[in-house]
Structures are given as C-alpha cells and as structure tokens.
Design an enzyme around this catalytic site. Structure first.
Site, mmCIF file in Angstrom:
data_model
loop_
_atom_site.group_PDB
_atom_site.id
_atom_site.type_symbol
_atom_site.label_atom_id
_atom_site.label_comp_id
_atom_site.label_asym_id
_atom_site.label_seq_id
_atom_site.Cartn_x
_atom_site.Cartn_y
_atom_site.Cartn_z
ATOM 1 N N ARG B 122 16.341 12.678 -21.203
ATOM 2 C CA ARG B 122 14.912 12.964 -20.972
ATOM 3 C C ARG B 122 14.083 11.709 -20.675
ATOM 4 O O ARG B 122 12.872 11.709 -20.848
ATOM 5 C CB ARG B 122 14.288 13.720 -22.146
ATOM 6 C CG ARG B 122 14.939 15.078 -22.402
ATOM 7 C CD ARG B 122 14.085 15.950 -23.294
ATOM 8 N NE ARG B 122 14.776 17.190 -23.592
ATOM 9 C CZ ARG B 122 15.540 17.387 -24.666
ATOM 10 N NH1 ARG B 122 15.692 16.427 -25.543
ATOM 11 N NH2 ARG B 122 16.145 18.545 -24.856
ATOM 12 N N LYS B 144 7.939 8.029 -7.124
ATOM 13 C CA LYS B 144 8.474 9.286 -6.598
ATOM 14 C C LYS B 144 9.989 9.180 -6.576
ATOM 15 O O LYS B 144 10.556 8.310 -5.915
ATOM 16 C CB LYS B 144 7.961 9.542 -5.182
ATOM 17 C CG LYS B 144 6.589 10.169 -5.126
ATOM 18 C CD LYS B 144 6.346 10.758 -3.737
ATOM 19 C CE LYS B 144 4.961 11.351 -3.623
ATOM 20 N NZ LYS B 144 4.734 11.886 -2.263
ATOM 21 N N GLU B 186 7.196 2.542 8.376
ATOM 22 C CA GLU B 186 6.386 2.752 7.175
ATOM 23 C C GLU B 186 5.338 1.638 7.011
ATOM 24 O O GLU B 186 4.253 1.870 6.490
ATOM 25 C CB GLU B 186 7.265 2.850 5.918
ATOM 26 C CG GLU B 186 8.194 4.062 5.871
ATOM 27 C CD GLU B 186 7.506 5.362 5.421
ATOM 28 O OE1 GLU B 186 6.265 5.394 5.273
ATOM 29 O OE2 GLU B 186 8.229 6.365 5.238
ATOM 30 N N LYS B 228 0.052 0.469 -1.269
ATOM 31 C CA LYS B 228 0.744 1.514 -2.032
ATOM 32 C C LYS B 228 0.319 1.464 -3.498
ATOM 33 O O LYS B 228 0.032 2.493 -4.116
ATOM 34 C CB LYS B 228 2.256 1.331 -1.907
ATOM 35 C CG LYS B 228 3.069 2.356 -2.675
ATOM 36 C CD LYS B 228 3.620 3.434 -1.788
ATOM 37 C CE LYS B 228 4.327 4.512 -2.572
ATOM 38 N NZ LYS B 228 5.527 5.010 -1.915
ATOM 39 N N GLU B 238 -0.333 12.591 -6.755
ATOM 40 C CA GLU B 238 -0.657 13.145 -5.453
ATOM 41 C C GLU B 238 -1.507 14.407 -5.514
ATOM 42 O O GLU B 238 -1.175 15.440 -4.959
ATOM 43 C CB GLU B 238 0.644 13.415 -4.660
ATOM 44 C CG GLU B 238 0.382 13.617 -3.189
ATOM 45 C CD GLU B 238 1.663 13.553 -2.352
ATOM 46 O OE1 GLU B 238 2.451 12.607 -2.530
ATOM 47 O OE2 GLU B 238 1.873 14.441 -1.539
ATOM 48 N N ARG B 242 -3.277 10.117 -2.469
ATOM 49 C CA ARG B 242 -1.890 9.703 -2.252
ATOM 50 C C ARG B 242 -1.241 10.446 -1.096
ATOM 51 O O ARG B 242 -0.323 9.936 -0.458
ATOM 52 C CB ARG B 242 -1.076 9.887 -3.542
ATOM 53 C CG ARG B 242 0.364 9.423 -3.392
ATOM 54 C CD ARG B 242 1.101 9.225 -4.705
ATOM 55 N NE ARG B 242 2.454 8.746 -4.440
ATOM 56 C CZ ARG B 242 3.281 8.271 -5.348
ATOM 57 N NH1 ARG B 242 2.893 8.202 -6.604
ATOM 58 N NH2 ARG B 242 4.479 7.849 -5.026
ATOM 59 N N ASN B 246 1.600 10.343 3.421
ATOM 60 C CA ASN B 246 2.555 11.217 4.103
ATOM 61 C C ASN B 246 2.286 11.343 5.602
ATOM 62 O O ASN B 246 2.832 12.239 6.244
ATOM 63 C CB ASN B 246 2.537 12.604 3.457
ATOM 64 C CG ASN B 246 2.987 12.548 2.013
ATOM 65 O OD1 ASN B 246 3.957 11.872 1.684
ATOM 66 N ND2 ASN B 246 2.281 13.237 1.139
ATOM 67 N N HIS B 249 4.962 12.543 7.876
ATOM 68 C CA HIS B 249 6.114 12.930 7.064
ATOM 69 C C HIS B 249 6.441 14.420 7.119
ATOM 70 O O HIS B 249 7.601 14.792 6.971
ATOM 71 C CB HIS B 249 5.923 12.491 5.611
ATOM 72 C CG HIS B 249 6.205 11.026 5.408
ATOM 73 N ND1 HIS B 249 5.508 10.031 6.050
ATOM 74 C CD2 HIS B 249 7.138 10.388 4.645
ATOM 75 C CE1 HIS B 249 5.977 8.844 5.680
ATOM 76 N NE2 HIS B 249 6.961 9.030 4.825
ATOM 77 N N HIS B 253 10.001 15.174 8.064
ATOM 78 C CA HIS B 253 10.959 15.892 7.214
ATOM 79 C C HIS B 253 11.609 17.044 7.978
ATOM 80 O O HIS B 253 12.788 17.335 7.796
ATOM 81 C CB HIS B 253 10.260 16.435 5.965
ATOM 82 C CG HIS B 253 9.952 15.378 4.957
ATOM 83 N ND1 HIS B 253 9.213 15.625 3.824
ATOM 84 C CD2 HIS B 253 10.310 14.076 4.887
ATOM 85 C CE1 HIS B 253 9.098 14.511 3.121
ATOM 86 N NE2 HIS B 253 9.755 13.560 3.749
ATOM 87 N N HIS B 266 15.150 7.854 8.056
ATOM 88 C CA HIS B 266 13.843 8.355 7.641
ATOM 89 C C HIS B 266 12.714 7.727 8.456
ATOM 90 O O HIS B 266 11.833 8.422 8.971
ATOM 91 C CB HIS B 266 13.655 8.080 6.144
ATOM 92 C CG HIS B 266 12.312 8.459 5.616
ATOM 93 N ND1 HIS B 266 11.883 9.766 5.558
ATOM 94 C CD2 HIS B 266 11.289 7.712 5.131
ATOM 95 C CE1 HIS B 266 10.653 9.802 5.053
ATOM 96 N NE2 HIS B 266 10.279 8.566 4.782
#
Lengths: 361, 361
Positions: B122, B144, B186, B228, B238, B242, B246, B249, B253, B266
C-alpha cells in the site's frame, strides 16, 4: 439508524448502520446527491440476493447504472485476474473519472472494488455496501484496499477511502452461520485491544448475536465501527496506533497463506492468531492463564478455532516474516498488555514466538 | 547542477538536474540521508549502461540494494504481467514498507516503478532516475504512474509522488536519436501552452539540442521541469490547470492505442496530436495558419511526424472517447488560444474534431 463519521478532513465520510437501509430512499437520498452514474461490483453469491434491491434503489434515486461486474466468490479470487474483470467492465461501460464504484459484498468484494476504484483512471469515488459481518465491522471502513499475491496476503493495494459506507443489518439474515461467527472474531478484537466494557457486553449478548438479533447486531457493529473510525482518523496510513487493529493478524495471515487462501475464513485465522498473540503476551508476563481462558471460552461458544492448523513452526515463521508489519528486519507484533489494552512489540524472541505458535497449533 | 522543488506540503520533493549527477556522492549524499535499503528497477536496454554506476553510487552512500528487476524494454510491456515482476522481486527480496524503490529508465520504467511503489504494501517511497529526455522533462515529475490496459493507455494507475528526481544529462549521450527527438515534442508542448519566450529560445537553440549540447539540454530540462513543478503544485490530481499538460495527448493516445503500443513513440504521437489540436484551434478562430506553420516547421526540423497515421476518422474518435479526459459525456480537449496560451474546451463539435483529424492524418 445509527451514523458515524470517519474524520479525515476533506475526505471525511459517513458510515450508516441500521435495518432496512437499502430499501430507504428517504434515509439515503441526501447521501447520494452528488452521485449521477455508478458501476456496481458484486459476486455470484451476493448478487442474486441483493443486486435487484440495489438496482431498484439506484432507479428510485435517479442514478444511472453504467456497468455491473459479478465476480466469482472467495478469497482465492482476490487476485489481479479478477480485478481486471472490474477494469474491463468499467472501460466497456465507458465509465469516467466521475463515475462512482459501488462494492456490494463481503471483504473480498470490498477490498477488490476499493483497489479498482483507487487505480481506475488513477482514482474514482467509491461506496461500500458490506454484506458480511466481517466487512461491516472492519474491512469496509478505513480505506485499506488490496489484492493478494501468491507470496503474501494483501501485498498489493492502496490506502483509498470510500465516500460512504452502508451497513444494512438486514442483509446479515442470509449470511451463512460460519461467516457470522468468523465476523465475531473481529468484533471481539476491538474489545480486546481497547474496550473492556465491550468485552463484558459481548459475553452477555453473545447468544443474541448468534441468533442474529437486529438490535444486538446494530450495537455490536456500531461500537466496532466507532473504534475503527477513531483509530483511522488518528492514523490513516498505519504509522502507529492503527497497527493495533492487527491483533492476531500476523499469525492469522500465515495461516491463511500457508493453507492456501480460502481454506480458513479470515476471521477463523484471526481467532487462532489472537490466541497465539495471547500466549505470547502471557509469556511476557502480561496476560494470566485466566485471561487466555476467557478469550478461549468466548471463541468456543462462538465455534471459532482455538488453535491454528498443524503446520511446522518454521513454516509459520517464514510466512510471518513476509508480513507487511516487518520493519527494519524486526517482526512487529501486536500483543495484549491486559484485556482491553494492546501494544506493539518488536522485541519478542524467535523462541518465544515459536513457543506461542506451538502452544496453539 | 540546477535544483527545483515540487511544492506539495509534507510531500514536497526535489528535482536535481545536471551533468554527472549519478557519479557525485558529494552532491547527492544529503538527499539520501534517510534511505537505507533500496530495490532497483531498470530495463534490458538501460541496465547494461547505467546499473553498474547506480550500484556503485549506492555502495558509496552505504545503502543496501535488496532487489533488482530488469524489465523488458518497450511500451508494449507496460502491463500487469511486467509489473508483477517487480512485486515478485520485492517479495523475494523481503522488501519492507521502508524500502525505497528506484526507477532507472525511461517513461515506461518510471510509470511502472512508480505504480509498483504506490501499490506494494500500500505504498513505499520511490526515487526517479529518468534516462530519456521525455522522462526527464515530463513523466518522472508529478506523480502520475500507470500501466496500460488493452482498451486504453494509462488506464490503471495512481497519483503517487516520488521522493526525489535525479535527471543526469550525461545519460542522454547514449539515448537513441529518435528518442531524443520524441522527447523534444514534450519540451515544445510547455512552450506552446504557457511560455512564448521559451518557444523563441527553442527555435534558436534547436540545433544545439539536437547535437546534445549539455548546457542547452540542462536549460531545456530545467525550464520544462519548472513549468511542470508549478502546475503540479497547483493542481496535483488534475482537477483543473494540470489538464493543460495534455495538449495533443487525447489525439496522441488514440494514435498509440490504435497502432498498438510502441509502434510510434509517445512523443511522436503527441507531435501529430499537437498539430491536430492546432488545426482545431484554428477552426475556432484562435490560431492563424502562420501559427500552425511555425509549430509544423519546428517538428519538421526535429524530424517529428506532422500528420497522424491513416486510420479511419471513426476509429480516432472511438479511441478518443475512451480517454480519461472525457467527463459528463463530453470530450474535453486542450486547445491553443494563441501560441503560449492553452485552454480546455468541451464544446468542439464532432464535425470540427473530425475535420481537424482529417486535416492531419
């Protein structure tokens, strides 16, 4: 109906306890105001009994059910493959970050659904509707979620709090006797670690509990959740006090892992584990033989095991070393200073631990 | 060496950027004071190059390495089976809650190691040592973490912050050219969404960056991480700002998932996606054709794609609907109000989105 809060700042949530909760739009509508879409997770045993009730409740509250997942039943399925069934359903149902996941079932369903909620799109809201006594008094409250790994129980998981817990005592009417009895082990645990008055009450009301008397169950669940809520609010991520809730669990996990998940119910393993911890506490000079006999007698009345299975002591120890409570190479065990007071100890010698296991296996 | 903080209260951490960091006990010892045991995760490509360096560093800092996991290399392995290799190694190495997990590799290693750290028992501490430009400027910072699901990229994961990020620009010397170029997509993203001065700087220093000039790389990484860190500190999970990160993105994606993970890097998919978002922004009357040409020219100089692959538009849309940014049944896209300023829009019509895809695929 009784209600309690788990005080965690912005993540504070309510536990509602009472008979007939799931049928009461009136009692619940205020708690579902921000819920618009849900996905439900249950299992093959619970779904036929209570999924229709839950569907009706959602309909009456004007909530869309976007996905339903019915898992196989049992601790042996508390693994990644089963968890993935939930993710598949959520993705196929196009569930979003704002979709609320509902766990309808016992501890395994709750642990897996909670972990799925923690991970799906990096976290979505979830609600616990525990349908076993064990889940109502323990696993549904406090945000511990997890799946098992072949090398250790609950090894993969997250601390992730539900937004609401609904404990309807009526659902316990269909709970198999063996599971009710196993759940009582965790109830007794709260008494042993911090509440002597509750221990007295349990001894007096045990027959009522075993007969599923609603008022007795409601009180036992309320009192248990009160303890759990207090401890979790103080120490959410188990840096200190929360570890006391693990009385009997390091021994118990060794039993569960050693026998293969599901052979013994969690509460059964914990009962045997509590007596091992009690033996070790006696060895430290804290509990008397009379104290141990008092715990044992309660378990005997309930029909819970008072010894672990006959595994070699080395096997017990090996499995215990893998437990999450091991820290800095030391095994941290919860012991009893006296009935009603627990403490964490990392000084028990391997010999003393072995002796305690031998005495109870 | 440059250093930055990601300000997140008790979970604040540092990003160190500079040449030769991994060889410098002097610069790092202060940051490793509370670390006693580590487990290292790397992949088959990076381990032969930098694992010996990292082992030596640990030895010089007096830190025990309890486990090492070498993953296969590539986005297609960013799944549960590979993640489980990390859990296996941690359990066999008897790693505890206090063991620190170190990610030595690119974005895939970082995302998986971070998610493993979030879930193992955990949650255990972890450190990012990104070895690609993409990971240094983006994925290693901000917490993330995720793995892919056959139905969607990064669908299963957690927000889980590292305790430290070490970006040694020297490791980029061995980075394949294609990956360096993909990483620059990026970097340009930060300029496009919030920093016109940086866009000018990038146009001027692009050749130095492509020639792996240390000073230019250090500045580009520092400036990117600064953006960032600022955004993550304001909006860790987010809920707002934030999401601007993206840009490109959601389209990207769809390209990655549609072609199968790993076919395009990517950053390559993001480059094509940024141009689709730019087309849509022009359709809204925000960007001029000249603005789009300016972005396109940068990508052409770098050798990045300026169109997506020729998938049917419906396939793009289907994949985009599964994106995590979908909310309340509306597709939320990051568009450009002008160069240097982004915004989130959920009002683009399906026709406008289709047109933007058609214009760039």
């Amino acid at each position: 109906m009784e209600s309690l809060n788990v005080a965690l700042g912005a993540r504070t949530y309510s536990i509602l306890i009472g008979a007939g909760l799931l049928g009461s739009k009136r009692l619940l509508s205020g708690y579902f105001q921000s819920v618009h879409r849900v996905a439900i997770v249950s299992n093959v045993t619970v779904a036929p009994l209570y999924l229709p009730t839950l569907r009706t409740l959602m309909e009456r509250l004007g909530i869309t059910v976007s996905a339903e997942t019915i898992l196989p039943d049992g601790e042996i399925y508390k693994n990644w493959e089963t968890l993935n069934m939930i993710f598949d359903a959520l993705l196929v149902g196009r569930c979003e970050r704002s979709t609320t996941l509902i766990a309808l079932g016992g501890g395994v369903v709750g642990d897996m659904t909670g972990f799925a909620a923690a991970c799906y799109q990096r976290g979505i809201p979830f609600i616990q509707i525990p349908t076993t006594l064990l889940a109502q008094v323990d696993s549904s409250v406090g945000g511990k979620t997890a799946i098992n790994h072949p090398l250790g129980k609950n090894m993969i998981g997250a601390f992730y709090q539900p937004h609401l817990v609904l404990a309807d005592t009526d659902v316990l009417k269909t709970l198999p006797d063996r599971e009710l009895r196993a759940g009582l082990a965790e109830v007794i645990k709260y008494a042993l670690i911090r509440d002597m008055a509750f221990l007295d009450w349990l001894e007096t009301h045990l027959d009522a509990l075993l007969n599923k008397d609603s008022a007795a169950l409601e009180y036992a669940i309320y009192r248990s959740c009160q303890h759990k809520a207090e401890i979790v609010a103080n120490d959410e991520q188990e840096h200190g006090e929360r570890a006391l809730l693990n009385l009997g669990h390091t021994f118990g996990h060794a039993i569960e892992t050693g026998l293969g998940y599901g052979a013994w119910l969690h509460g059964e393993a914990v009962a045997a584990g509590i007596l091992m911890a009690a033996e070790l506490s006696a060895d430290q000079g804290w509990l008397s033989r009379g104290d141990i006999a008092r715990i044992e007698q309660l378990f005997v009345r309930i029909g819970l095991p008072v010894r672990g299975p006959a595994m070699p002591v080395d096997r017990y120890l090996e499995l215990m070393w893998r437990d999450k409570k091991v820290q800095g190479g030391k095994m941290r065990l919860v012991l009893l200073k006296r009935l009603g007071e627990a403490l964490i100890v990392d000084t028990a010698t391997p010999t003393a631990i072995s002796n305690a296991i031998c005495a109870r296996s």
